[in-house]
Write a protein that holds these residues in place. Structure first.
Motif, PDB file in Angstrom:
ATOM      1  N   LEU A   1       2.089  10.554  -3.054  1.00  0.00           N
ATOM      2  CA  LEU A   1       1.905   9.451  -4.003  1.00  0.00           C
ATOM      3  C   LEU A   1       1.508   9.994  -5.373  1.00  0.00           C
TER       4      LEU A   1
ATOM      5  N   GLU B   1       4.195   3.516  -4.423  1.00  0.00           N
ATOM      6  CA  GLU B   1       3.158   2.842  -3.632  1.00  0.00           C
ATOM      7  C   GLU B   1       2.935   3.552  -2.315  1.00  0.00           C
TER       8      GLU B   1
ATOM      9  N   VAL C   1      -0.283   0.956 -14.140  1.00  0.00           N
ATOM     10  CA  VAL C   1      -1.191   0.882 -13.003  1.00  0.00           C
ATOM     11  C   VAL C   1      -1.429   2.313 -12.526  1.00  0.00           C
TER      12      VAL C   1
ATOM     13  N   ARG D   1      14.342  -0.238  -3.782  1.00  0.00           N
ATOM     14  CA  ARG D   1      13.199   0.454  -3.162  1.00  0.00           C
ATOM     15  C   ARG D   1      13.709   1.608  -2.312  1.00  0.00           C
TER      16      ARG D   1
ATOM     17  N   ARG E   1       5.345  -7.070 -13.297  1.00  0.00           N
ATOM     18  CA  ARG E   1       4.069  -6.749 -12.652  1.00  0.00           C
ATOM     19  C   ARG E   1       3.545  -7.931 -11.850  1.00  0.00           C
TER      20      ARG E   1
ATOM     21  N   GLY F   1       3.584   9.613  -8.688  1.00  0.00           N
ATOM     22  CA  GLY F   1       2.981   8.911  -9.815  1.00  0.00           C
ATOM     23  C   GLY F   1       2.983   9.735 -11.086  1.00  0.00           C
TER      24      GLY F   1
ATOM     25  N   GLU G   1      -3.511   3.200  -4.524  1.00  0.00           N
ATOM     26  CA  GLU G   1      -2.318   2.957  -3.710  1.00  0.00           C
ATOM     27  C   GLU G   1      -1.075   2.662  -4.539  1.00  0.00           C
ATOM     28  N   ARG G   2      -1.193   2.553  -5.851  1.00  0.00           N
ATOM     29  CA  ARG G   2      -0.067   2.189  -6.728  1.00  0.00           C
ATOM     30  C   ARG G   2      -0.181   2.929  -8.041  1.00  0.00           C
TER      31      ARG G   2
ATOM     32  N   THR H   1       9.734   1.890  -6.216  1.00  0.00           N
ATOM     33  CA  THR H   1      10.404   0.619  -6.484  1.00  0.00           C
ATOM     34  C   THR H   1      10.742   0.498  -7.959  1.00  0.00           C
TER      35      THR H   1
ATOM     36  N   VAL I   1       7.432   2.045  -9.984  1.00  0.00           N
ATOM     37  CA  VAL I   1       6.144   2.106  -9.288  1.00  0.00           C
ATOM     38  C   VAL I   1       6.275   2.872  -7.978  1.00  0.00           C
TER      39      VAL I   1
END
Length: 178
Positions: free
Chosen positions: A37, A118, A91, A27, A13, A41, A95-96, A128, A116
């Motif tokens: 996103l 993003e 997180v 990535r 992190r 997520g 945006e993440r 990523t 993650v």
């Protein structure tokens, strides 16, 4: 989190990745826009991405939460190995979205891995995988230079799986009558 098998908790992190380990940074672009996103997520933190990529997941929570126990099983029949982990950071931002987990005793490797999604300023959604690891089990040491290759292949598979999940969710959102 004293039961982790390595001292550098959280390095995926905060960076930099610690010396003395193999490093992985993979990535992939997987979509575009906030809805993609959020779909990515949810698939990452709900362990759906792992499951749809062929891994068996046993988690103490339905979505990634700090301190959650996660057991990842990969392979087939007698060639299946189980990797006990603990979620050490999450997180859930605008945006993440993602999490990182660290290895526990019984894991064939020693280290940490994060997943993650993003959202970039141009709207691109990227996935990523970041990891640092070294062999812990005899069979991981025996596999030697093959382990990083397998880890890279698995990261690529996760990216392809997540891209398919996001595209499927986008298709559902854009279907007529929705």
């Amino acid at each position: 989190m004293s039961d982790l098998t390595y001292p550098e908790a959280g390095a995926t992190r905060t960076g930099p990745l610690p010396a003395g380990y193999q490093h992985l940074h993979h990535r992939d672009a997987i979509g575009h826009g906030r809805a993609d996103l959020e779909a990515a997520g949810a698939a990452i933190t709900g362990f759906r991405m792992h499951r749809e990529s062929g891994a068996r997941i046993e988690a103490s929570t339905s979505r990634a939460e700090v301190e959650a126990s996660v057991r990842v099983s990969l392979g087939v029949g007698p060639l299946r190995f189980t990797a006990p982990c603990r979620v050490i950071w999450t997180v859930y931002g605008p945006e993440r979205i993602g999490f990182g987990y660290g290895t526990l005793s019984g894991h064939p490797e020693c280290g940490e891995e994060s997943f993650v999604a993003e959202l970039a300023d141009d709207g691109t959604v990227s996935f990523t995988v970041t990891a640092f690891s070294r062999p812990a089990g005899w069979y991981a040491r025996l596999a030697g230079p093959l382990v990083p290759v397998l880890q890279e292949q698995y990261a690529r598979r996760l990216g392809r799986t997540l891209r398919r999940i996001v595209a499927r969710e986008r298709g559902l959102r854009e279907a007529p009558g929705r």
